[in-house]
Design an enzyme around this catalytic site. Structure first.
Site, PDB file in Angstrom:
ATOM      1  N   CYS A   1      13.132  10.899   7.633  1.00 53.79           N
ATOM      2  CA  CYS A   1      13.089  10.518   9.045  1.00 53.79           C
ATOM      3  C   CYS A   1      14.467  10.558   9.695  1.00 53.79           C
ATOM      4  O   CYS A   1      14.571  10.506  10.921  1.00 53.79           O
ATOM      5  CB  CYS A   1      12.481   9.123   9.194  1.00 53.79           C
ATOM      6  SG  CYS A   1      13.286   7.889   8.168  1.00 53.79           S
TER       7      CYS A   1
ATOM      8  N   GLU B   1       9.468   1.254  10.963  1.00 51.01           N
ATOM      9  CA  GLU B   1      10.470   2.322  10.870  1.00 51.01           C
ATOM     10  C   GLU B   1       9.699   3.614  11.012  1.00 51.01           C
ATOM     11  O   GLU B   1       8.996   4.045  10.096  1.00 51.01           O
ATOM     12  CB  GLU B   1      11.217   2.222   9.529  1.00 51.01           C
ATOM     13  CG  GLU B   1      12.490   3.054   9.484  1.00 51.01           C
ATOM     14  CD  GLU B   1      12.262   4.428   8.897  1.00 51.01           C
ATOM     15  OE1 GLU B   1      12.150   5.385   9.699  1.00 51.01           O
ATOM     16  OE2 GLU B   1      12.187   4.549   7.675  1.00 51.01           O
TER      17      GLU B   1
ATOM     18  N   LYS C   1       0.858  -1.187   0.000  1.00 55.87           N
ATOM     19  CA  LYS C   1       0.000   0.000   0.000  1.00 55.87           C
ATOM     20  C   LYS C   1       0.896   1.239   0.000  1.00 55.87           C
ATOM     21  O   LYS C   1       1.415   1.649   1.023  1.00 55.87           O
ATOM     22  CB  LYS C   1      -0.923   0.052   1.217  1.00 55.87           C
ATOM     23  CG  LYS C   1      -2.022   1.127   1.067  1.00 55.87           C
ATOM     24  CD  LYS C   1      -2.424   1.785   2.371  1.00 55.87           C
ATOM     25  CE  LYS C   1      -1.509   2.896   2.771  1.00 55.87           C
ATOM     26  NZ  LYS C   1      -1.572   4.102   1.893  1.00 55.87           N
TER      27      LYS C   1
ATOM     28  N   GLU D   1       9.635  16.353  15.543  1.00 51.49           N
ATOM     29  CA  GLU D   1      10.203  16.301  14.200  1.00 51.49           C
ATOM     30  C   GLU D   1       9.524  17.345  13.316  1.00 51.49           C
ATOM     31  O   GLU D   1       8.314  17.282  13.083  1.00 51.49           O
ATOM     32  CB  GLU D   1       9.990  14.897  13.636  1.00 51.49           C
ATOM     33  CG  GLU D   1      10.755  14.571  12.380  1.00 51.49           C
ATOM     34  CD  GLU D   1      10.585  13.104  11.990  1.00 51.49           C
ATOM     35  OE1 GLU D   1      11.528  12.541  11.415  1.00 51.49           O
ATOM     36  OE2 GLU D   1       9.521  12.518  12.274  1.00 51.49           O
TER      37      GLU D   1
END
Length: 527
Positions: free
Chosen positions: A332, A298, A223, A429
């Site tokens: 990331c 992750e 997906k 973040e």
């Protein structure tokens, strides 16, 4: 239900459109306005290569959503509609799972050499269509062509690596405890894998998961992000051309909550692998408990980049620039906090400002561009929120700090000085082109500041001292550490985090184990 709510929130925060609210049946490729000449030429090149796919892939067939609905894919640099792709949901996902399950036995029973050859052909096709894939990626994701070409090479490297590793999945023989027995350990593929991938690396995040899964003998339902499905579909088309059997690799996209729930609820899906936000990762982990699936995650990061007094300024500036501003800060492993020792703070800040000023913001199709747009308006608003929070608490804007004059979702490369640990820029973040500079006094203070977060994906340090390199690397609570280097990802090394940055590892020989089960066999009465 919890997963659906979490994925709907994630979609709402980052959507140019609501993922669950697909458009009514419409034509397959519909431009909102006249497409720019550069984009139009790029799309024609992609079409000519046969790589513009807009339907899902189930059982080797390209299929529309069963209700005919579609979802727009836009160019974030211009707002142009590139294509309308199938908006799929639970029914299509269930069929994709069934297809992967029915193909699993035949694919897993091929020899390792046969699987390896198929993967190698896929790698060769990706490389031979490198330019078209890079154009597609730049159009739907926004990154500069140079970075897109780099991602194609990086993504392809996982297919090449795991084509080789397919032939090196070894079991074990254990010295027996009784003379009439023989003890063996087999490694067998886990089964059907559900792979959920993000928009920031639309090719590499797929190949890093699908490569080892197929090498082991697993079959996969992918997906991709609804923001960047075209790259995923093109890669899947090349997999079919490479001879990877129908049903081995399936692709569904559209209604994220429905697709996610279908993958979690199916007892035929034995593994979930996900790259994305920590919030959604937690829901996937909880949802996988009902059927006790293997999970690898992750998730988000909050990477510190520590510049010590004894660092080489040029090396530190170059490394910090690469670690922070690649993909417009939308990775990331981007340096989210640049911690600079007081003795070198002013000198580093001055050199860093000069380096960042040289970055060229623009459409990724333009050769001079080094910074593209952010993925959508919500991403820009998040950056603005973080900037406003920092300045209200005493930080100062050293460079940038506002939307770019190009409009759309372009944002000026930004440096913020004197950031402290009570600011959002330090705690969370930012996922944008903003570099917060944080002064520190001692090594111990830097380590404490770096570890003062729930995240633990990547960290960077710059120092000329070898003892300090070892000492600080071992003290940092992160899965990856770069020493005097800002670009550290490679297919041959394990990628993954600790704490709330995830579970498991991707890439390298260690990444294969995520898709395998161990089976112990005891053979008795052999005397």
């Amino acid at each position: 239900m919890a997963l659906a709510m979490a994925m709907r929130r994630a979609a709402a925060l980052g959507a140019r459109h609501i993922l669950a609210a697909c458009a009514s049946p419409s034509s397959r490729v519909v431009p909102r306005c006249h497409m720019s000449a550069d984009a139009g030429a790029a799309m024609e090149k992609i079409r000519a290569a046969g790589l513009l796919r807009t339907q899902g892939l189930i059982g080797g067939q390209w299929v529309d959503a069963y209700d005919g609905r579609t979802i727009e894919v836009q160019n974030p640099a211009t707002g142009e509609v590139l294509a309308n792709v199938s908006c799929m949901g639970s029914r299509e996902t269930s069929d994709a799972i069934a297809s992967a399950h029915s193909t699993f036995y035949s694919w897993s029973k091929l020899t390792a050499s046969e699987r390896s050859k198929a993967l190698r052909k896929w790698y060769d096709l990706i490389i031979s269509h490198k330019e078209e894939l890079a154009l597609l990626m730049t159009l739907e994701q926004g990154k500069p062509m140079k970075e897109a070409l780099g991602e194609v090479n990086y993504g392809a490297s996982f297919i090449e690596y795991f084509a080789e590793e397919a032939k090196r999945i070894y079991g074990d023989i254990i010295p027996q405890s009784l003379s009439d027995r023989r003890l063996l350990v087999l490694k067998q593929p886990v089964g059907v894998v559900g792979a959920i991938t993000p928009w920031n690396f639309p090719l590499a995040m797929i190949t890093r998961k699908v490569g080892p899964a197929l090498a082991c003998g697993c079959t996969v339902v992918v997906k991709p992000s609804e923001f960047t499905p075209l790259t995923a579909l093109a890669a899947a088309d090349l997999a079919l051309q490479a001879g990877i059997p129908a049903g081995t690799l399936n692709v569904v996209m559209g209604n994220a909550p429905e697709i996610g729930d279908a993958l979690l609820q199916s007892t035929q899906v034995r593994k979930i692998t996900f790259t994305g936000s920590t919030a959604v990762g937690k829901k996937l982990m909880a949802g996988s408990a009902n059927t006790v699936k293997k999970v690898s995650l992750e998730l988000g990061g909050n990477a510190p980049c520590i510049v010590f007094d004894d660092a080489d300024i040029d090396v530190a500036v170059k490394g910090s620039l690469a670690a922070k501003f690649r993909n417009s800060g939308q990775t990331c492993v981007c340096a989210n906090r640049i911690l600079v020792q007081e003795g070198i703070y002013e000198k580093f800040a001055s050199a860093f400002v000069m380096a960042v000023q040289s970055l060229q913001v623009g459409n990724g199709l333009e050769e001079s561009t080094s910074q593209g747009p952010l993925i959508n308006e919500a991403a820009v608003q998040k950056v603005e929120k973080f900037i406003n929070d920092a300045t209200s608490k005493g930080a100062n804007i050293m460079l940038g700090g506002k939307r770019h004059s190009l409009g759309m979702t372009f944002y000026e490369p930004t440096i913020v000085g004197n950031v402290s640990n009570d600011m959002l820029l330090f705690r969370e973040e930012v996922f944008g082109p903003v570099a917060p500079l944080v002064p520190f006094k001692t090594e111990e203070e830097a380590i404490h500041m770096a570890n003062d977060t729930n995240a633990g994906l990547a960290a960077y340090i710059f120092t000329k001292s070898i003892p300090r390199s070892w000492r600080v690397s071992e003290a940092l609570e992160y899965g990856l550490v770069g020493v005097n280097e800002g670009l550290i990802s490679t297919e041959v090394a394990p990628f993954g985090g600790v704490k709330q940055s995830g579970l498991g590892r991707e890439g390298s020989k260690y990444g294969v184990d995520e898709y395998l089960e161990l089976k112990y066999i005891c053979m008795g009465n052999l005397n």
